[in-house]
Design a protein around this motif. Structure first.
Motif, PDB file in Angstrom:
ATOM      1  N   LEU A  15       6.929  11.880 -10.501  1.00 34.59           N
ATOM      2  CA  LEU A  15       6.780  10.424 -10.533  1.00 34.59           C
ATOM      3  C   LEU A  15       6.127   9.954  -9.226  1.00 34.59           C
ATOM      4  O   LEU A  15       6.537  10.353  -8.141  1.00 34.59           O
ATOM      5  N   THR A  16       5.105   9.096  -9.362  1.00 32.77           N
ATOM      6  CA  THR A  16       4.436   8.513  -8.211  1.00 32.77           C
ATOM      7  C   THR A  16       4.517   6.998  -8.315  1.00 32.77           C
ATOM      8  O   THR A  16       4.126   6.424  -9.335  1.00 32.77           O
ATOM      9  N   PHE A  17       5.008   6.377  -7.272  1.00 31.25           N
ATOM     10  CA  PHE A  17       5.190   4.930  -7.235  1.00 31.25           C
ATOM     11  C   PHE A  17       4.229   4.358  -6.191  1.00 31.25           C
ATOM     12  O   PHE A  17       4.121   4.880  -5.090  1.00 31.25           O
ATOM     13  N   GLN A  18       3.568   3.279  -6.571  1.00 30.53           N
ATOM     14  CA  GLN A  18       2.628   2.645  -5.647  1.00 30.53           C
ATOM     15  C   GLN A  18       2.927   1.160  -5.561  1.00 30.53           C
ATOM     16  O   GLN A  18       3.168   0.499  -6.571  1.00 30.53           O
ATOM     17  N   PHE A  19       2.885   0.635  -4.344  1.00 34.10           N
ATOM     18  CA  PHE A  19       3.069  -0.789  -4.089  1.00 34.10           C
ATOM     19  C   PHE A  19       1.713  -1.363  -3.719  1.00 34.10           C
ATOM     20  O   PHE A  19       1.037  -0.808  -2.846  1.00 34.10           O
ATOM     21  N   GLY A  20       1.290  -2.424  -4.386  1.00 35.03           N
ATOM     22  CA  GLY A  20      -0.012  -2.995  -4.119  1.00 35.03           C
ATOM     23  C   GLY A  20      -0.148  -3.495  -2.687  1.00 35.03           C
ATOM     24  O   GLY A  20       0.842  -3.862  -2.049  1.00 35.03           O
ATOM     25  N   ASP A  21      -1.394  -3.519  -2.190  1.00 41.44           N
ATOM     26  CA  ASP A  21      -1.639  -3.941  -0.815  1.00 41.44           C
ATOM     27  C   ASP A  21      -1.117  -5.347  -0.552  1.00 41.44           C
ATOM     28  O   ASP A  21      -0.609  -5.646   0.539  1.00 41.44           O
ATOM     29  N   ALA A  22      -1.250  -6.220  -1.537  1.00 37.32           N
ATOM     30  CA  ALA A  22      -0.809  -7.608  -1.387  1.00 37.32           C
ATOM     31  C   ALA A  22       0.659  -7.802  -1.746  1.00 37.32           C
ATOM     32  O   ALA A  22       1.179  -8.921  -1.678  1.00 37.32           O
ATOM     33  N   ARG A  23       1.324  -6.741  -2.119  1.00 35.19           N
ATOM     34  CA  ARG A  23       2.770  -6.749  -2.452  1.00 35.19           C
ATOM     35  C   ARG A  23       3.069  -7.674  -3.631  1.00 35.19           C
ATOM     36  O   ARG A  23       4.129  -8.288  -3.687  1.00 35.19           O
ATOM     37  N   LYS A  24       2.109  -7.771  -4.577  1.00 37.53           N
ATOM     38  CA  LYS A  24       2.356  -8.552  -5.793  1.00 37.53           C
ATOM     39  C   LYS A  24       2.452  -7.662  -7.023  1.00 37.53           C
ATOM     40  O   LYS A  24       2.754  -8.164  -8.107  1.00 37.53           O
ATOM     41  N   ASP A  25       2.168  -6.374  -6.884  1.00 35.01           N
ATOM     42  CA  ASP A  25       2.152  -5.516  -8.048  1.00 35.01           C
ATOM     43  C   ASP A  25       2.575  -4.103  -7.667  1.00 35.01           C
ATOM     44  O   ASP A  25       2.537  -3.711  -6.497  1.00 35.01           O
ATOM     45  N   SER A  26       2.952  -3.354  -8.675  1.00 34.50           N
ATOM     46  CA  SER A  26       3.378  -1.978  -8.464  1.00 34.50           C
ATOM     47  C   SER A  26       3.079  -1.173  -9.708  1.00 34.50           C
ATOM     48  O   SER A  26       2.926  -1.735 -10.807  1.00 34.50           O
TER      49      SER A  26
ATOM     50  N   GLY B 137       0.787  -1.221   0.000  1.00 37.57           N
ATOM     51  CA  GLY B 137       0.000   0.000   0.000  1.00 37.57           C
ATOM     52  C   GLY B 137       0.826   1.281   0.000  1.00 37.57           C
ATOM     53  O   GLY B 137       0.276   2.381  -0.090  1.00 37.57           O
ATOM     54  N   GLU B 138       2.134   1.125   0.061  1.00 39.70           N
ATOM     55  CA  GLU B 138       3.011   2.297   0.136  1.00 39.70           C
ATOM     56  C   GLU B 138       2.952   3.117  -1.144  1.00 39.70           C
ATOM     57  O   GLU B 138       2.902   2.572  -2.239  1.00 39.70           O
ATOM     58  N   VAL B 139       2.949   4.433  -0.981  1.00 37.41           N
ATOM     59  CA  VAL B 139       3.009   5.366  -2.105  1.00 37.41           C
ATOM     60  C   VAL B 139       4.196   6.296  -1.876  1.00 37.41           C
ATOM     61  O   VAL B 139       4.334   6.874  -0.795  1.00 37.41           O
ATOM     62  N   LYS B 140       5.037   6.403  -2.886  1.00 40.35           N
ATOM     63  CA  LYS B 140       6.175   7.329  -2.809  1.00 40.35           C
ATOM     64  C   LYS B 140       6.128   8.253  -4.007  1.00 40.35           C
ATOM     65  O   LYS B 140       5.803   7.835  -5.114  1.00 40.35           O
ATOM     66  N   LYS B 141       6.468   9.528  -3.756  1.00 45.17           N
ATOM     67  CA  LYS B 141       6.493  10.514  -4.829  1.00 45.17           C
ATOM     68  C   LYS B 141       7.897  11.072  -4.981  1.00 45.17           C
ATOM     69  O   LYS B 141       8.586  11.361  -4.001  1.00 45.17           O
ATOM     70  N   LEU B 142       8.297  11.190  -6.249  1.00 44.10           N
ATOM     71  CA  LEU B 142       9.593  11.753  -6.599  1.00 44.10           C
ATOM     72  C   LEU B 142       9.320  12.761  -7.701  1.00 44.10           C
ATOM     73  O   LEU B 142       9.229  12.412  -8.871  1.00 44.10           O
TER      74      LEU B 142
END
Lengths: 113, 114
Positions: free
Chosen positions: A61-72, A53-58
Protein backbone atom coordinates in the motif's frame (compact mmCIF):
# COMPACT_ATOMS: atom_id res chain seq x y z
CA UNK A 1 -19.64 21.94 6.00
CA UNK A 2 -16.31 20.25 5.38
CA UNK A 3 -16.74 17.37 2.96
CA UNK A 4 -14.48 14.55 1.89
CA UNK A 5 -15.27 12.89 -1.42
CA UNK A 6 -13.97 9.43 -2.15
CA UNK A 7 -13.84 7.71 -5.52
CA UNK A 8 -14.66 5.23 -6.72
CA UNK A 9 -17.47 4.23 -4.39
CA UNK A 10 -17.22 0.58 -5.43
CA UNK A 11 -14.32 -1.32 -6.98
CA UNK A 12 -14.18 -4.99 -7.94
CA UNK A 13 -10.92 -6.32 -9.35
CA UNK A 14 -9.08 -9.59 -9.92
CA UNK A 15 -6.29 -10.76 -7.68
CA UNK A 16 -2.95 -9.37 -8.84
CA UNK A 17 -4.31 -6.14 -10.31
CA UNK A 18 -3.33 -2.67 -9.14
CA UNK A 19 -5.78 -0.01 -7.99
CA UNK A 20 -5.95 3.56 -6.74
CA UNK A 21 -8.53 5.15 -4.46
CA UNK A 22 -8.89 8.92 -4.23
CA UNK A 23 -9.94 11.29 -1.46
CA UNK A 24 -10.61 14.96 -2.25
CA UNK A 25 -11.78 18.09 -0.51
CA UNK A 26 -12.03 21.81 -1.22
CA UNK A 27 -10.56 22.46 2.22
CA UNK A 28 -6.99 22.13 3.45
CA UNK A 29 -6.32 19.22 5.80
CA UNK A 30 -4.10 19.55 8.84
CA UNK A 31 -3.76 15.79 8.68
CA UNK A 32 -5.28 12.88 6.81
CA UNK A 33 -5.75 9.28 7.81
CA UNK A 34 -6.75 6.10 5.98
CA UNK A 35 -8.69 3.34 7.66
CA UNK A 36 -9.78 -0.12 6.54
CA UNK A 37 -12.98 -1.68 7.82
CA UNK A 38 -14.13 -5.29 7.58
CA UNK A 39 -17.73 -6.43 8.06
CA UNK A 40 -18.84 -6.43 11.69
CA UNK A 41 -15.76 -4.58 12.86
CA UNK A 42 -14.75 -0.99 13.48
CA UNK A 43 -12.33 0.81 11.14
CA UNK A 44 -8.63 0.15 11.72
CA UNK A 45 -6.06 2.89 11.19
CA UNK A 46 -3.64 2.24 8.32
CA UNK A 47 -1.67 5.49 8.12
CA UNK A 48 -1.55 9.17 9.06
CA UNK A 49 -0.03 11.79 6.75
CA UNK A 50 0.56 15.37 7.87
CA UNK A 51 2.99 16.98 5.40
CA UNK A 52 2.04 18.14 1.89
CA UNK A 53 3.64 15.87 -0.70
CA UNK A 54 4.27 13.13 1.84
CA UNK A 55 4.40 9.54 0.60
CA UNK A 56 4.16 6.60 2.97
CA UNK A 57 4.44 2.92 2.10
CA UNK A 58 2.97 0.03 4.04
CA UNK A 59 3.95 -3.21 2.27
CA UNK A 60 1.90 -3.17 -0.98
CA UNK A 61 0.00 0.00 0.00
CA UNK A 62 1.27 3.46 -0.96
CA UNK A 63 -0.33 6.57 0.49
CA UNK A 64 0.22 10.03 -0.94
CA UNK A 65 -0.77 13.42 0.46
CA UNK A 66 -1.24 16.16 -2.12
CA UNK A 67 1.14 19.13 -2.12
CA UNK A 68 -1.70 21.49 -1.24
CA UNK A 69 -2.99 19.11 1.47
CA UNK A 70 -6.47 18.98 -0.10
CA UNK A 71 -6.31 15.48 -1.53
CA UNK A 72 -4.86 12.05 -0.96
CA UNK A 73 -4.60 8.72 -2.72
CA UNK A 74 -4.19 5.11 -1.73
CA UNK A 75 -2.52 2.79 -4.25
CA UNK A 76 -2.51 -0.97 -3.82
CA UNK A 77 -0.09 -3.05 -5.84
CA UNK A 78 -0.88 -6.67 -6.74
CA UNK A 79 -4.14 -6.75 -4.78
CA UNK A 80 -4.98 -9.87 -2.80
CA UNK A 81 -8.36 -11.19 -1.58
CA UNK A 82 -7.29 -10.23 1.96
CA UNK A 83 -7.31 -6.57 0.86
CA UNK A 84 -11.10 -6.73 0.49
CA UNK A 85 -12.84 -4.19 2.72
CA UNK A 86 -14.20 -0.67 3.07
CA UNK A 87 -11.44 1.94 2.79
CA UNK A 88 -12.16 5.25 4.51
CA UNK A 89 -10.21 8.46 4.41
CA UNK A 90 -10.57 10.88 7.32
CA UNK A 91 -9.39 14.45 7.59
CA UNK A 92 -8.62 16.86 10.35
CA UNK A 93 -9.04 20.45 9.15
CA UNK A 94 -6.97 23.52 9.87
CA UNK A 95 -10.00 25.77 10.23
CA UNK A 96 -12.99 25.45 12.47
CA UNK A 97 -13.23 22.59 14.89
CA UNK A 98 -10.27 20.28 14.27
CA UNK A 99 -10.88 18.19 17.33
CA UNK A 100 -12.58 15.36 15.49
CA UNK A 101 -12.08 13.70 12.15
CA UNK A 102 -14.41 14.04 9.19
CA UNK A 103 -14.78 10.80 7.28
CA UNK A 104 -15.34 10.21 3.59
CA UNK A 105 -18.14 7.95 2.39
CA UNK A 106 -15.73 5.11 1.70
CA UNK A 107 -14.60 2.86 -1.15
CA UNK A 108 -15.82 -0.72 -1.03
CA UNK A 109 -13.05 -2.87 -2.51
CA UNK A 110 -13.61 -6.49 -3.53
CA UNK A 111 -10.63 -8.51 -4.73
CA UNK A 112 -11.68 -11.69 -6.50
CA UNK A 113 -9.42 -14.77 -6.37
CA UNK B 1 -8.51 -2.99 28.54
CA UNK B 2 -6.54 -3.82 25.42
CA UNK B 3 -9.09 -2.33 23.08
CA UNK B 4 -12.29 -0.33 22.92
CA UNK B 5 -15.22 -2.39 24.13
CA UNK B 6 -18.83 -1.69 23.12
CA UNK B 7 -22.00 -3.29 24.36
CA UNK B 8 -24.36 -4.65 23.34
CA UNK B 9 -23.05 -5.78 19.98
CA UNK B 10 -26.59 -5.98 18.63
CA UNK B 11 -29.79 -4.36 19.81
CA UNK B 12 -33.27 -4.72 18.40
CA UNK B 13 -35.83 -2.35 19.86
CA UNK B 14 -39.37 -1.28 19.18
CA UNK B 15 -40.09 2.16 17.81
CA UNK B 16 -40.62 4.62 20.65
CA UNK B 17 -38.47 2.78 23.19
CA UNK B 18 -35.32 4.22 24.77
CA UNK B 19 -31.94 2.53 24.30
CA UNK B 20 -28.55 2.88 25.98
CA UNK B 21 -25.29 2.01 24.26
CA UNK B 22 -22.10 1.60 26.25
CA UNK B 23 -18.47 2.28 25.38
CA UNK B 24 -15.43 1.36 27.45
CA UNK B 25 -12.38 3.12 25.94
CA UNK B 26 -8.71 2.23 26.13
CA UNK B 27 -7.34 3.05 29.56
CA UNK B 28 -5.52 6.38 29.55
CA UNK B 29 -7.11 7.67 26.35
CA UNK B 30 -8.42 11.14 27.10
CA UNK B 31 -10.54 11.57 23.96
CA UNK B 32 -13.70 9.58 23.22
CA UNK B 33 -15.88 9.84 20.14
CA UNK B 34 -19.23 8.50 18.99
CA UNK B 35 -19.97 8.06 15.30
CA UNK B 36 -22.91 6.57 13.41
CA UNK B 37 -22.58 4.49 10.24
CA UNK B 38 -25.41 3.57 7.93
CA UNK B 39 -25.11 0.41 5.85
CA UNK B 40 -21.89 0.49 3.83
CA UNK B 41 -21.51 4.23 4.28
CA UNK B 42 -19.03 6.58 5.85
CA UNK B 43 -19.09 7.70 9.44
CA UNK B 44 -21.26 10.52 10.77
CA UNK B 45 -19.82 12.35 13.78
CA UNK B 46 -22.13 12.51 16.81
CA UNK B 47 -20.28 13.69 19.92
CA UNK B 48 -16.76 14.12 21.32
CA UNK B 49 -15.39 14.12 24.86
CA UNK B 50 -11.93 15.40 25.78
CA UNK B 51 -10.80 15.08 29.36
CA UNK B 52 -12.84 17.26 31.68
CA UNK B 53 -13.83 19.75 28.98
CA UNK B 54 -17.42 20.29 27.95
CA UNK B 55 -18.34 17.77 25.24
CA UNK B 56 -18.72 18.80 21.61
CA UNK B 57 -22.34 17.85 20.88
CA UNK B 58 -22.49 19.52 17.47
CA UNK B 59 -23.13 16.26 15.61
CA UNK B 60 -26.11 15.01 17.58
CA UNK B 61 -29.02 14.80 15.09
CA UNK B 62 -31.80 15.67 17.52
CA UNK B 63 -32.54 16.27 21.19
CA UNK B 64 -33.52 12.60 21.48
CA UNK B 65 -29.80 11.82 21.49
CA UNK B 66 -27.59 12.41 24.53
CA UNK B 67 -24.34 11.06 25.88
CA UNK B 68 -22.32 11.20 29.03
CA UNK B 69 -18.88 10.11 30.09
CA UNK B 70 -18.38 9.22 33.71
CA UNK B 71 -15.04 9.65 35.47
CA UNK B 72 -13.29 10.33 32.19
CA UNK B 73 -13.72 6.71 31.17
CA UNK B 74 -16.91 4.81 30.29
CA UNK B 75 -19.42 6.56 28.05
CA UNK B 76 -23.11 5.93 27.45
CA UNK B 77 -25.03 7.07 24.38
CA UNK B 78 -28.77 7.29 25.00
CA UNK B 79 -31.42 7.48 22.30
CA UNK B 80 -34.90 8.32 23.53
CA UNK B 81 -38.12 7.49 21.69
CA UNK B 82 -36.26 5.60 18.97
CA UNK B 83 -37.32 5.99 15.34
CA UNK B 84 -36.68 3.68 12.39
CA UNK B 85 -34.22 6.17 10.93
CA UNK B 86 -32.06 5.67 14.02
CA UNK B 87 -31.22 2.17 12.77
CA UNK B 88 -27.46 2.10 12.13
CA UNK B 89 -24.18 0.90 13.57
CA UNK B 90 -23.01 3.12 16.40
CA UNK B 91 -19.24 3.21 16.69
CA UNK B 92 -17.21 4.43 19.61
CA UNK B 93 -13.53 5.37 19.34
CA UNK B 94 -10.89 6.60 21.71
CA UNK B 95 -7.62 8.43 21.17
CA UNK B 96 -4.66 9.54 23.30
CA UNK B 97 -5.63 13.15 22.61
CA UNK B 98 -4.61 14.80 19.38
CA UNK B 99 -6.41 13.54 16.29
CA UNK B 100 -3.07 12.92 14.53
CA UNK B 101 -2.66 9.86 16.75
CA UNK B 102 -5.67 8.34 15.04
CA UNK B 103 -8.63 6.60 16.54
CA UNK B 104 -9.01 3.10 17.94
CA UNK B 105 -12.55 1.94 17.25
CA UNK B 106 -14.73 -0.58 18.98
CA UNK B 107 -16.65 -3.15 16.96
CA UNK B 108 -19.83 -1.11 17.22
CA UNK B 109 -23.41 -1.67 18.28
CA UNK B 110 -25.82 -2.55 15.50
CA UNK B 111 -29.14 -0.93 16.38
CA UNK B 112 -32.30 -2.02 14.62
CA UNK B 113 -35.54 -0.19 15.33
CA UNK B 114 -38.63 -2.15 14.30
Amino acid sequence: TQLLEQSPQFLSIQEGENLTVYCNSSSVFSSLQWYRQEPGEGPVLLVTVVTGGEVKKLKRLTFQFGDARKDSSLHITAAQPGDTGLYLCAGGFSSGSARQLTFGSGTQLTVLP
Amino acid sequence: GAGVSQSPSNKVTEKGKDVELRCDPISGHTALYWYRQSLGQGLEFLIYFQGNSAPDKSGLPSDRFSAERTGGSVSTLTIQRTQQEDSAVYLCASSPGHINYGYTFGSGTRLTVV
